[in-house]
Motif scaffolding. Structure first.
Motif, short mmCIF file in Angstrom:
data_model
loop_
_atom_site.label_atom_id
_atom_site.label_comp_id
_atom_site.label_asym_id
_atom_site.label_seq_id
_atom_site.Cartn_x
_atom_site.Cartn_y
_atom_site.Cartn_z
N GLU A 1 120.55 100.12 78.90
CA GLU A 1 121.59 100.94 79.53
C GLU A 1 121.36 102.43 79.26
O GLU A 1 121.52 103.26 80.15
N ARG A 2 120.95 102.77 78.05
CA ARG A 2 120.70 104.18 77.72
C ARG A 2 119.57 104.75 78.59
O ARG A 2 119.69 105.85 79.14
N ILE A 3 118.48 103.99 78.71
CA ILE A 3 117.35 104.46 79.51
C ILE A 3 117.72 104.55 80.99
O ILE A 3 117.24 105.44 81.71
N SER A 4 118.59 103.64 81.45
CA SER A 4 118.95 103.64 82.87
C SER A 4 119.64 104.93 83.29
O SER A 4 119.59 105.31 84.46
N PHE A 5 120.30 105.63 82.36
CA PHE A 5 120.94 106.91 82.66
C PHE A 5 119.99 108.09 82.49
O PHE A 5 120.20 109.15 83.08
N ALA A 6 118.94 107.91 81.68
CA ALA A 6 118.11 109.05 81.26
C ALA A 6 117.35 109.72 82.39
O ALA A 6 117.03 110.91 82.31
N GLY A 7 117.08 109.00 83.47
CA GLY A 7 116.32 109.58 84.56
C GLY A 7 117.14 110.47 85.48
O GLY A 7 116.57 111.19 86.30
N LEU A 8 118.46 110.40 85.36
CA LEU A 8 119.32 111.14 86.29
C LEU A 8 119.63 112.53 85.75
O LEU A 8 120.78 112.88 85.46
N GLN A 9 118.58 113.33 85.61
CA GLN A 9 118.71 114.67 85.06
C GLN A 9 118.21 115.71 86.07
O GLN A 9 117.34 115.42 86.89
N PRO A 10 118.75 116.93 86.01
CA PRO A 10 118.28 117.98 86.91
C PRO A 10 116.80 118.28 86.71
O PRO A 10 116.28 118.18 85.59
N VAL A 11 116.14 118.62 87.79
CA VAL A 11 114.73 119.00 87.76
C VAL A 11 114.62 120.49 88.03
O VAL A 11 115.39 121.04 88.83
N SER A 12 113.69 121.15 87.38
CA SER A 12 113.50 122.59 87.55
C SER A 12 113.39 122.95 89.03
O SER A 12 112.66 122.30 89.79
N GLY A 13 114.14 123.98 89.43
CA GLY A 13 114.04 124.48 90.79
C GLY A 13 114.79 123.69 91.83
O GLY A 13 114.57 123.87 93.03
N MET A 14 115.70 122.79 91.42
CA MET A 14 116.46 122.03 92.39
C MET A 14 117.32 122.95 93.25
O MET A 14 117.93 123.90 92.76
N THR A 15 117.39 122.66 94.54
CA THR A 15 118.25 123.41 95.45
C THR A 15 119.68 122.89 95.35
O THR A 15 119.94 121.87 94.71
N GLY A 16 120.60 123.57 96.02
CA GLY A 16 121.99 123.14 96.01
C GLY A 16 122.16 121.74 96.58
O GLY A 16 122.91 120.92 96.03
N SER A 17 121.46 121.44 97.66
CA SER A 17 121.58 120.10 98.26
C SER A 17 120.99 119.03 97.36
O SER A 17 121.49 117.90 97.30
N GLU A 18 119.91 119.38 96.64
CA GLU A 18 119.29 118.42 95.72
C GLU A 18 120.19 118.16 94.51
O GLU A 18 120.29 117.02 94.03
N LEU A 19 120.87 119.19 94.05
CA LEU A 19 121.83 119.02 92.95
C LEU A 19 123.02 118.19 93.39
O LEU A 19 123.56 117.39 92.62
N LEU A 20 123.43 118.36 94.65
CA LEU A 20 124.53 117.56 95.19
C LEU A 20 124.14 116.08 95.25
O LEU A 20 124.93 115.20 94.92
N ALA A 21 122.90 115.81 95.67
CA ALA A 21 122.41 114.43 95.70
C ALA A 21 122.39 113.83 94.30
O ALA A 21 122.74 112.66 94.10
N LEU A 22 122.00 114.63 93.31
CA LEU A 22 121.99 114.17 91.93
C LEU A 22 123.41 113.86 91.46
O LEU A 22 123.64 112.84 90.79
N GLN A 23 124.36 114.71 91.83
CA GLN A 23 125.75 114.49 91.46
C GLN A 23 126.25 113.14 91.97
O GLN A 23 126.92 112.39 91.27
N LYS A 24 125.91 112.83 93.22
CA LYS A 24 126.32 111.55 93.80
C LYS A 24 125.70 110.38 93.04
O LYS A 24 126.34 109.35 92.82
#
Length: 301
Positions: free
Chosen positions: A238-261
């Motif tokens: 369970e811990r690892i399953s969350f670990a990949g959902l992190q911001p990546v350098s240089g993400m645009t606003g739309s990419e950050l919104l997709a991450l939020q979802k």
């Protein structure tokens, strides 16, 4: 690590509405996310067999509310600037309670009684550990780490800050161990590839050399969690399953919104295998995105 000022939604009425049942959709240190396949497999099997399967444990802790776009997931870290007297008081109580409090978001609830103002439900609670505190002339910078999801079952105090009773919200992976082990190895390999690409991107001087993915994976693969009640510690998978959902350098606003979802969907799920699958898909998209940015970067130079 990003610096966040405290961003609160107004709460004239706060309803104790614990994190809802999962919707029907159709893991405090630094280091490298790289873990050998056999080693990760052995640790996963050991953790699966020894984890708490059910618990009546509860904690009485301070609660810090945020808006819906500020959800925090387990393994994620961020820095808050606390400066209001009530939140500095909350910080002092948290430090006295094994450096723990609950970060949660407020979900607006429609009400036909307009005269009473807006109502908000407490959702997406995340138990957090305070990793460091830097006192400032005005307030303090507080670095926190998400540990696990929690239900807020009762409000114990409203003023000068919120305090409530929380219980663990953990996945049940019974019967999924063999398939999960393979999927976790796949996700880990993708995360290593993403990290290796990210460090080639140009970054601002303020940005840490260690990527957020690396930071979260290092935390997720820890062996021990100090004085925290073990009933609140998620299993390794369970811990690892969350670990990949992190911001990546240089993400645009739309990419950050997709991450939020993706983060909101991950908080709703109680199926580790589904979350790992989503993590693999998201990480693959992130790898493609970073690879494209590297091509553009090479053309510019």
């Amino acid at each position: 690590m990003s610096l966040r000022s405290l961003s609160l939604a107004p709460s004239p009425r706060l309803l104790v509405n614990p994190i809802p049942a999962p919707r029907s959709h159709s893991l405090c240190s630094s280091g490298s996310p790289r873990t050998g396949s056999s080693q990760l497999g052995r640790r996963f099997r050991r953790c699966s067999s020894s984890s708490v399967s059910g618990s009546s444990s509860s904690l009485d802790l301070p609660l810090l509310p945020f808006q819906m776009n500020e959800v925090l997931i387990p393994s994620e870290s961020k820095t808050l600037h606390l400066y209001e007297a009530r939140y500095l008081a909350l910080l002092e109580e948290s430090l006295s309670k094994k450096k723990l409090f609950v970060h949660f978001v407020l979900d607006p609830v429609r009400s036909s009684i307009s005269s009473s103002g807006a109502s908000y439900a407490a959702r997406y609670g995340c138990l957090v550990a305070i990793e460091s505190v830097k006192r400032l002339e005005i307030g303090a910078l507080v670095s926190i780490r998400g540990i696990s999801r929690v239900y807020i079952i009762e409000l114990m105090q409203m003023e000068p800050y919120l305090r409530g009773l929380v219980v663990p919200m953990l996945d049940n992976v019974s019967g999924q161990e063999k398939e999960l082990e393979q999927k976790l190895l796949e996700l880990t390999e993708y995360l290593v590839s993403l990290h290796n690409l990210q460090i080639k991107l140009k970054a601002s001087k303020e940005e840490l050399l260690q990527t957020r993915t690396t930071n979260s994976m290092a935390w997720a693969q820890r062996e021990g969690f100090g004085d925290c009640d073990q009933a609140f510690i998620p299993k390794l998978a369970e811990r690892i399953s969350f670990a990949g959902l992190q911001p990546v350098s240089g993400m645009t606003g739309s990419e950050l919104l997709a991450l939020q979802k993706e983060k909101l969907r991950a908080m709703d799920l109680r199926d580790t295998l589904k979350r790992v699958d989503y993590g693999i898909q998201f990480t693959n998209k992130s790898i493609s995105m970073v690879a494209a940015k590297l091509v553009i970067q090479s053309l510019e130079t």
